[in-house]
Design an enzyme around this catalytic site. Structure first.
Site, PDB file in Angstrom:
ATOM      1  N   GLY A   9       0.844  -1.202   0.000  1.00 26.94           N
ATOM      2  CA  GLY A   9       0.000   0.000   0.000  1.00 26.94           C
ATOM      3  C   GLY A   9       0.877   1.249   0.000  1.00 26.94           C
ATOM      4  N   GLY A  12      -0.231   5.077  -1.072  1.00 25.67           N
ATOM      5  CA  GLY A  12      -1.268   5.778  -0.318  1.00 25.67           C
ATOM      6  C   GLY A  12      -0.725   6.912   0.534  1.00 25.67           C
ATOM      7  N   GLN A  13      -1.637   7.518   1.307  1.00 26.20           N
ATOM      8  CA  GLN A  13      -1.275   8.693   2.101  1.00 26.20           C
ATOM      9  C   GLN A  13      -0.107   8.397   3.053  1.00 26.20           C
ATOM     10  OE1 GLN A  13      -4.098  10.091   5.036  1.00 26.20           O
ATOM     11  NE2 GLN A  13      -3.150  12.097   5.180  1.00 26.20           N
ATOM     12  N   ASP A  53      -0.884  -7.352  -5.474  1.00 26.88           N
ATOM     13  CA  ASP A  53      -2.254  -7.310  -4.957  1.00 26.88           C
ATOM     14  C   ASP A  53      -2.294  -8.188  -3.707  1.00 26.88           C
ATOM     15  OD1 ASP A  53      -4.907  -7.575  -4.362  1.00 26.88           O
ATOM     16  OD2 ASP A  53      -5.548  -8.011  -6.418  1.00 26.88           O
ATOM     17  N   ILE A  54      -2.589  -7.562  -2.581  1.00 24.96           N
ATOM     18  CA  ILE A  54      -2.595  -8.264  -1.302  1.00 24.96           C
ATOM     19  C   ILE A  54      -3.579  -9.442  -1.280  1.00 24.96           C
ATOM     20  CG2 ILE A  54      -4.276  -6.644  -0.340  1.00 24.96           C
ATOM     21  CD1 ILE A  54      -1.540  -8.055   1.720  1.00 24.96           C
ATOM     22  N   TYR A 143     -15.937   0.004   8.059  1.00 28.00           N
ATOM     23  CA  TYR A 143     -14.500   0.219   8.293  1.00 28.00           C
ATOM     24  C   TYR A 143     -14.149  -0.090   9.754  1.00 28.00           C
ATOM     25  CZ  TYR A 143     -10.144   3.024   8.557  1.00 28.00           C
ATOM     26  OH  TYR A 143      -8.853   3.471   8.739  1.00 28.00           O
TER      27      TYR A 143
HETATM   28  P1  NAD Z   1      -4.767   5.095   1.333  1.00 25.62           P
HETATM   29  O1  NAD Z   1      -6.137   4.800   0.863  1.00 25.62           O
HETATM   30  O2  NAD Z   1      -4.215   6.448   1.083  1.00 25.62           O
HETATM   31  O3  NAD Z   1      -3.747   4.034   0.719  1.00 25.62           O
HETATM   32  C1  NAD Z   1      -4.034   2.662   0.626  1.00 25.62           C
HETATM   33  C2  NAD Z   1      -3.176   2.084  -0.483  1.00 25.62           C
HETATM   34  O4  NAD Z   1      -3.497   0.690  -0.582  1.00 25.62           O
HETATM   35  C3  NAD Z   1      -3.461   2.711  -1.860  1.00 25.62           C
HETATM   36  O5  NAD Z   1      -2.265   3.161  -2.453  1.00 25.62           O
HETATM   37  C4  NAD Z   1      -4.064   1.563  -2.656  1.00 25.62           C
HETATM   38  O6  NAD Z   1      -3.731   1.577  -4.040  1.00 25.62           O
HETATM   39  C5  NAD Z   1      -3.477   0.351  -1.955  1.00 25.62           C
HETATM   40  N1  NAD Z   1      -4.280  -0.851  -2.182  1.00 25.62           N
HETATM   41  C6  NAD Z   1      -5.630  -0.939  -2.306  1.00 25.62           C
HETATM   42  N2  NAD Z   1      -5.984  -2.202  -2.574  1.00 25.62           N
HETATM   43  C7  NAD Z   1      -4.844  -2.928  -2.597  1.00 25.62           C
HETATM   44  C8  NAD Z   1      -4.573  -4.307  -2.825  1.00 25.62           C
HETATM   45  N3  NAD Z   1      -5.548  -5.189  -3.109  1.00 25.62           N
HETATM   46  N4  NAD Z   1      -3.282  -4.734  -2.755  1.00 25.62           N
HETATM   47  C9  NAD Z   1      -2.281  -3.831  -2.513  1.00 25.62           C
HETATM   48  N5  NAD Z   1      -2.483  -2.518  -2.307  1.00 25.62           N
HETATM   49  C10 NAD Z   1      -3.756  -2.083  -2.357  1.00 25.62           C
HETATM   50  O7  NAD Z   1      -4.715   4.742   2.888  1.00 25.62           O
HETATM   51  P2  NAD Z   1      -3.776   5.393   4.004  1.00 25.62           P
HETATM   52  O8  NAD Z   1      -4.438   6.622   4.486  1.00 25.62           O
HETATM   53  O9  NAD Z   1      -2.377   5.439   3.553  1.00 25.62           O
HETATM   54  O10 NAD Z   1      -3.973   4.310   5.167  1.00 25.62           O
HETATM   55  C11 NAD Z   1      -3.097   3.213   5.309  1.00 25.62           C
HETATM   56  C12 NAD Z   1      -3.580   2.370   6.479  1.00 25.62           C
HETATM   57  O11 NAD Z   1      -3.654   3.175   7.658  1.00 25.62           O
HETATM   58  C13 NAD Z   1      -4.990   1.783   6.300  1.00 25.62           C
HETATM   59  O12 NAD Z   1      -5.031   0.529   6.917  1.00 25.62           O
HETATM   60  C14 NAD Z   1      -5.867   2.747   7.066  1.00 25.62           C
HETATM   61  O13 NAD Z   1      -7.032   2.126   7.520  1.00 25.62           O
HETATM   62  C15 NAD Z   1      -4.961   3.115   8.216  1.00 25.62           C
HETATM   63  N6  NAD Z   1      -5.331   4.397   8.808  1.00 25.62           N
HETATM   64  C16 NAD Z   1      -5.159   5.563   8.112  1.00 25.62           C
HETATM   65  C17 NAD Z   1      -5.535   6.768   8.698  1.00 25.62           C
HETATM   66  C18 NAD Z   1      -5.357   8.072   7.973  1.00 25.62           C
HETATM   67  O14 NAD Z   1      -5.787   9.121   8.499  1.00 25.62           O
HETATM   68  N7  NAD Z   1      -4.744   8.083   6.796  1.00 25.62           N
HETATM   69  C19 NAD Z   1      -6.066   6.780   9.992  1.00 25.62           C
HETATM   70  C20 NAD Z   1      -6.286   5.567  10.650  1.00 25.62           C
HETATM   71  C21 NAD Z   1      -5.874   4.375  10.059  1.00 25.62           C
HETATM   72  C1  AKB Z   2     -10.674   7.798   8.149  1.00 23.97           C
HETATM   73  O1  AKB Z   2     -11.164   8.931   8.333  1.00 23.97           O
HETATM   74  O2  AKB Z   2     -11.266   6.844   7.633  1.00 23.97           O
HETATM   75  C2  AKB Z   2      -9.265   7.564   8.650  1.00 23.97           C
HETATM   76  C3  AKB Z   2      -9.286   6.976  10.016  1.00 23.97           C
HETATM   77  C4  AKB Z   2      -9.399   7.844  11.193  1.00 23.97           C
HETATM   78  O3  AKB Z   2      -9.209   5.783  10.146  1.00 23.97           O
HETATM   79  N1  AKB Z   2      -8.555   8.799   8.594  1.00 23.97           N
END
Ligand code: NAD
Ligand code: AKB
Length: 315
Positions: A9, A12-13, A53-54, A143
């Site tokens: 992943g 992603g962010q 792909d996970i 979620y």
């Molecule tokens: P994001 O959506 O920005 O990135 C997720 C990445 O996963 C994307 O690049 C996407 O292409 C990739 N992805 C999707 N399906 C896939 C697959 N089948 N195989 C491989 N890769 C795949 O998410 P993020 O904000 O970077 O969050 C990462 C993790 O942190 C997640 O588990 C999210 O729940 C958790 N999280 C994030 C936040 C936040 O504020 N960003 C807060 C709490 C928890």
């Molecule tokens: C969301 O808003 O879904 C995420 C989180 C807090 O898990 N930023």
């Protein structure tokens, strides 16, 4: 021991920033970025990358074997708002993605796994201020349900199979290098971009919706801090509460207004308001502080200044 780290992943962010941080610590060649899409130039050019792909376990096994991976950071998931629109896909990715990895940890000698949970594990019946580590957890979003189930699976694999799975309940994350992907807390990133571009922003949450948030630098430090911690000191094998800053949209808008004169924010709550209503306002992270010395650095004013300085410099 030489570590070879696989980040799933990476586009992603969090992934975009975490890969760069891990490469600085462990060496470019030792951090394998992966995703189902091509990430930014920094991640692609900075070290090895695999299209992965996970949900494809066969492909996963090939990558683990090819690179002799010793640690995994599993970031692939659908976030809260997207998950409400695509509940089956969200459940499939968030659950089966994690189970695929947990199942391969032992056979592939994975020494440590990082998997993030979220404040979304809490629900409307949870105490909303200073939410304890162990409390009522009745999430009412797909979620949140998937994250709570994931926490239970991590603890189960730790107990039954000895998998060293480490996890943090991230709050909403805010950073200037990457864009958020489908969450309820995303407004707190978009607002900065729009403040600089247009001096105005329409917020999808109500102005007084206080939520736990964290600056990306703190989140990355928490992640690496937990992964580097002495395992014998860790008492939580589901997921640790961590806290950064709590604020509402109007408090953030006011802080931005101190730097961008004339900035106006109006409020038009949508479906994401319903999600936010069930989440806590502030988090008790005393166990993380005690177990592995977690300490955040950024408050609201420092975070706002740093975001604006970086976004303005790099525009
Ligand atoms: P994001 O959506 O920005 O990135 C997720 C990445 O996963 C994307 O690049 C996407 O292409 C990739 N992805 C999707 N399906 C896939 C697959 N089948 N195989 C491989 N890769 C795949 O998410 P993020 O904000 O970077 O969050 C990462 C993790 O942190 C997640 O588990 C999210 O729940 C958790 N999280 C994030 C936040 C936040 O504020 N960003 C807060 C709490 C928890
Ligand atoms: C969301 O808003 O879904 C995420 C989180 C807090 O898990 N930023």
């Amino acid at each position: 021991m030489k570590e070879v780290i696989l980040v799933i992943g990476s586009a992603g962010q969090i992934g975009l920033e975490l890969v760069v941080k891990l490469r600085n610590i462990y060496g470019d060649k030792n951090v394998i970025a992966s995703d189902i899409i091509i990430p930014s130039y920094d991640v692609m050019e900075g070290g090895p990358f695999e299209l992965l792909d996970i949900l494809n376990k066969k492909q996963l096994k090939l990558v683990l074997k090819k690179h002799k991976v010793t640690q995994i950071y599993l970031l692939a998931a659908l976030l809260s708002a997207t998950a409400e629109y695509h509940p089956e896909s969200a459940w499939n990715l968030n659950m089966n993605g994690l189970l695929n990895i947990l199942d391969l940890c032992k056979p592939f000698n994975i020494r440590k796994l990082f998997w993030p949970s979220s404040i979304a594990v809490f629900g409307p019946s949870t105490p909303i201020t200073n939410t304890p580590q162990v409390t009522i957890m009745e999430p009412d979003t797909i979620y949140g349900i998937s994250k709570l189930a994931g926490e239970r699976w991590c603890e189960y694999y730790h107990k039954k199979e000895g998998v060293d799975c480490r996890s943090i309940r991230y709050p909403g994350l805010i950073g200037h290098r990457s864009n958020p992907g489908g969450g309820t807390t995303d407004y707190a990133v978009h607002i900065f971009h729009q403040a600089i571009k247009k001096k105005s922003y329409e917020c999808f949450l109500a102005k007084d919706t206080t939520l736990p948030m964290m600056y990306m630098e703190d989140a990355l430090n928490a992640t690496v801090g937990l992964m580097e911690a002495d395992g014998s000191k860790l008492t939580i094998h589901s997921s640790y509460n961590v806290a950064g800053i709590s604020f509402s949209p109007i408090e953030l808008a006011t802080e931005i207004g101190k730097h961008i004169h004339g900035f106006k924010c109006n409020y038009k709550p949508d479906l994401r308001q319903e999600i936010a209503k069930g989440w806590p306002q502030s988090i008790d992270d005393s166990i993380a502080k005690k177990d592995w010395g977690w300490e955040p650095k950024y408050d609201l004013s420092e975070m706002t200044k740093d975001m604006l300085d970086n976004l303005i410099t790099n525009q």
